[in-house]
Design a protein around this motif. Structure first.
Motif, mmCIF file in Angstrom:
data_model
loop_
_atom_site.group_PDB
_atom_site.id
_atom_site.type_symbol
_atom_site.label_atom_id
_atom_site.label_comp_id
_atom_site.label_asym_id
_atom_site.label_seq_id
_atom_site.Cartn_x
_atom_site.Cartn_y
_atom_site.Cartn_z
ATOM 1 N N ALA A 79 1.805 -1.682 6.489
ATOM 2 C CA ALA A 79 2.918 -1.651 6.613
ATOM 3 C C ALA A 79 3.467 -2.523 5.322
ATOM 4 C CB ALA A 79 3.349 -2.549 7.820
ATOM 5 N N VAL A 80 3.085 -3.883 5.375
ATOM 6 C CA VAL A 80 3.405 -5.016 3.914
ATOM 7 C C VAL A 80 3.858 -4.576 2.652
ATOM 8 C CG1 VAL A 80 1.715 -6.351 3.658
ATOM 9 C CG2 VAL A 80 3.769 -6.941 4.302
ATOM 10 N N GLU A 81 2.274 -3.641 2.021
ATOM 11 C CA GLU A 81 2.843 -3.434 0.891
ATOM 12 C C GLU A 81 3.826 -2.649 0.130
ATOM 13 O OE1 GLU A 81 -0.642 -1.555 -0.700
ATOM 14 O OE2 GLU A 81 -2.124 -3.395 -0.410
ATOM 15 N N PRO A 82 4.301 -1.344 1.319
ATOM 16 C CA PRO A 82 5.412 -0.858 1.062
ATOM 17 C C PRO A 82 6.767 -1.794 0.903
ATOM 18 C CG PRO A 82 4.505 0.576 2.231
ATOM 19 C CD PRO A 82 3.878 -1.018 2.246
ATOM 20 N N PHE A 83 6.961 -2.159 1.670
ATOM 21 C CA PHE A 83 7.836 -3.562 2.086
ATOM 22 C C PHE A 83 8.108 -4.512 0.915
ATOM 23 C CE2 PHE A 83 9.308 -8.059 3.220
ATOM 24 C CZ PHE A 83 10.286 -7.945 3.965
ATOM 25 N N PHE A 84 7.243 -5.106 0.341
ATOM 26 C CA PHE A 84 6.587 -5.863 -1.233
ATOM 27 C C PHE A 84 7.270 -5.412 -2.163
ATOM 28 C CE2 PHE A 84 3.010 -8.847 0.490
ATOM 29 C CZ PHE A 84 3.493 -9.744 1.197
ATOM 30 N N PHE A 85 6.819 -3.945 -2.272
ATOM 31 C CA PHE A 85 7.366 -2.973 -3.355
ATOM 32 C C PHE A 85 8.626 -2.917 -3.238
ATOM 33 C CE2 PHE A 85 3.371 -1.909 -4.327
ATOM 34 C CZ PHE A 85 3.368 -2.288 -5.427
ATOM 35 N N SER A 86 9.024 -2.914 -2.195
ATOM 36 C CA SER A 86 10.910 -2.625 -1.986
ATOM 37 C C SER A 86 11.792 -3.590 -1.695
ATOM 38 C CB SER A 86 11.189 -2.136 -0.165
ATOM 39 O OG SER A 86 10.803 -3.628 0.702
ATOM 40 N N GLN A 87 11.104 -4.877 -1.815
ATOM 41 C CA GLN A 87 11.691 -5.942 -2.148
ATOM 42 C C GLN A 87 12.102 -6.973 -3.375
ATOM 43 O OE1 GLN A 87 13.558 -8.412 0.749
ATOM 44 N NE2 GLN A 87 13.077 -6.204 1.634
ATOM 45 N N ALA A 88 10.879 -5.712 -3.990
ATOM 46 C CA ALA A 88 10.708 -6.781 -5.965
ATOM 47 C C ALA A 88 11.812 -7.099 -6.831
ATOM 48 C CB ALA A 88 9.014 -5.605 -6.229
ATOM 49 N N LEU A 159 2.398 -6.112 -8.288
ATOM 50 C CA LEU A 159 3.850 -6.388 -8.562
ATOM 51 C C LEU A 159 4.097 -6.367 -10.142
ATOM 52 C CD1 LEU A 159 5.100 -8.240 -5.837
ATOM 53 C CD2 LEU A 159 5.572 -6.280 -6.172
ATOM 54 N N THR A 160 2.918 -7.002 -10.762
ATOM 55 C CA THR A 160 2.906 -7.024 -12.336
ATOM 56 C C THR A 160 2.596 -6.284 -13.089
ATOM 57 O OG1 THR A 160 1.431 -8.826 -12.160
ATOM 58 C CG2 THR A 160 3.566 -9.995 -12.366
#
Length: 275
Positions: A79-88, A159-160
């Protein structure tokens, strides 16, 4: 007509980017398999031949009781990986990542204390002949907490586009696994295999945090996270070892722990939810 005009083509630039991003993740995934499975493989050969099958059965059966936190961590990761990418690209993305990590710690630590409080009846899920290995359960449970924190702390290299660091860290974890097992099992028995998980994911978590703060600094609330980890371990230890698994006393401690956490985090949690 549409099908006649259809043709396959290879975007070499995109293909190279995908390979550069994806191959380290593949290597890291392979190293993760080593971390998760090599303990059972090596136990069979490192323990005395006349008892290896028995202790391997004890270890594997008790290991399954960590499934409660394992499932939570895996569901959280998905659940959290797509969320982190969406917030990048959001302005306060790093602060959001820090908040998610803090409350993941709160949730999974509370789960750990709850499981430890109820471990005396949860062990009824396994056969009585296997319960001699129950001492590995707290270790493996906490190893999975470290694994969950590693997932949080490792998002920086995705993310980087520094996924090669993920491969390096996973390979380091595999090395720690093998070293702890080969040194510990002949000396201390099967419990060393459980400690290998804790050591491996602990090292991976710390190394990922250190390099993440260099390449993609995030304002994690480290003192609060450490306080929850230590207090959760302490309360769980008291429930199982000091109180000898007394369900009523253990659950009273669990309720008290959850109440204190709620009172301490109430205002911050309201702010986080309202954003």
């Amino acid at each position: 007509g549409e099908l006649k005009r259809f043709a396959l083509s290879l975007d070499k630039g995109l293909w190279k980017k995908m390979l550069r991003y994806g191959w380290p993740i593949l290597i890291g995934g392979t190293a993760y398999v080593v971390n998760e499975t090599m303990d059972r493989v090596f136990l069979k050969f490192l323990l005395p031949a006349d008892v290896s099958e028995y202790w391997l059965g004890v270890y594997g059966t008790c290991f399954k009781l960590a499934i409660f936190i394992t499932l939570f961590v895996q569901a959280f990761r998905l659940a959290v990986e797509p969320f982190f990418f969406s917030q990048a690209k959001a302005k306060d993305a790093k602060r959001t990542y820090a908040t998610v990590t803090l409350y993941f710690t709160v949730a999974v630590t509370a789960m750990y204390v709850g499981i430890m409080a109820n471990l005396s009846w949860l062990q009824g899920l396994i056969g009585e002949q296997y319960r001699t290995g129950m001492d590995i359960v707290p270790i493996v449970l906490y190893a999975n907490i470290f694994l969950g924190l590693y997932y949080n702390l490792s998002m920086w290299y995705k993310l980087t586009d520094r996924t090669k660091w993920g491969a390096y860290i996973s390979i380091l974890g595999a090395v720690v696994t093998v070293c702890v097992i080969f040194y510990g099992v002949p000396r201390y028995g099967y419990i060393a295999a459980a400690w290998s998980h804790l050591a491996t994911y602990g090292v991976m978590m710390l190394v990922s945090y250190a390099f993440g703060q260099k390449f993609y600094p995030i304002p994690y609330q480290v003192p609060r996270i450490v306080a929850y980890l230590l207090s959760g371990w302490g309360v769980g230890y008291v429930s199982w070892y000091v109180l000898d698994g007394n369900v009523w006393a253990g659950n009273a401690l669990w309720a008290g722990f959850c109440l204190l956490v709620f009172l301490f985090e109430r205002k911050n949690l309201k702010k986080a939810i309202s954003k």
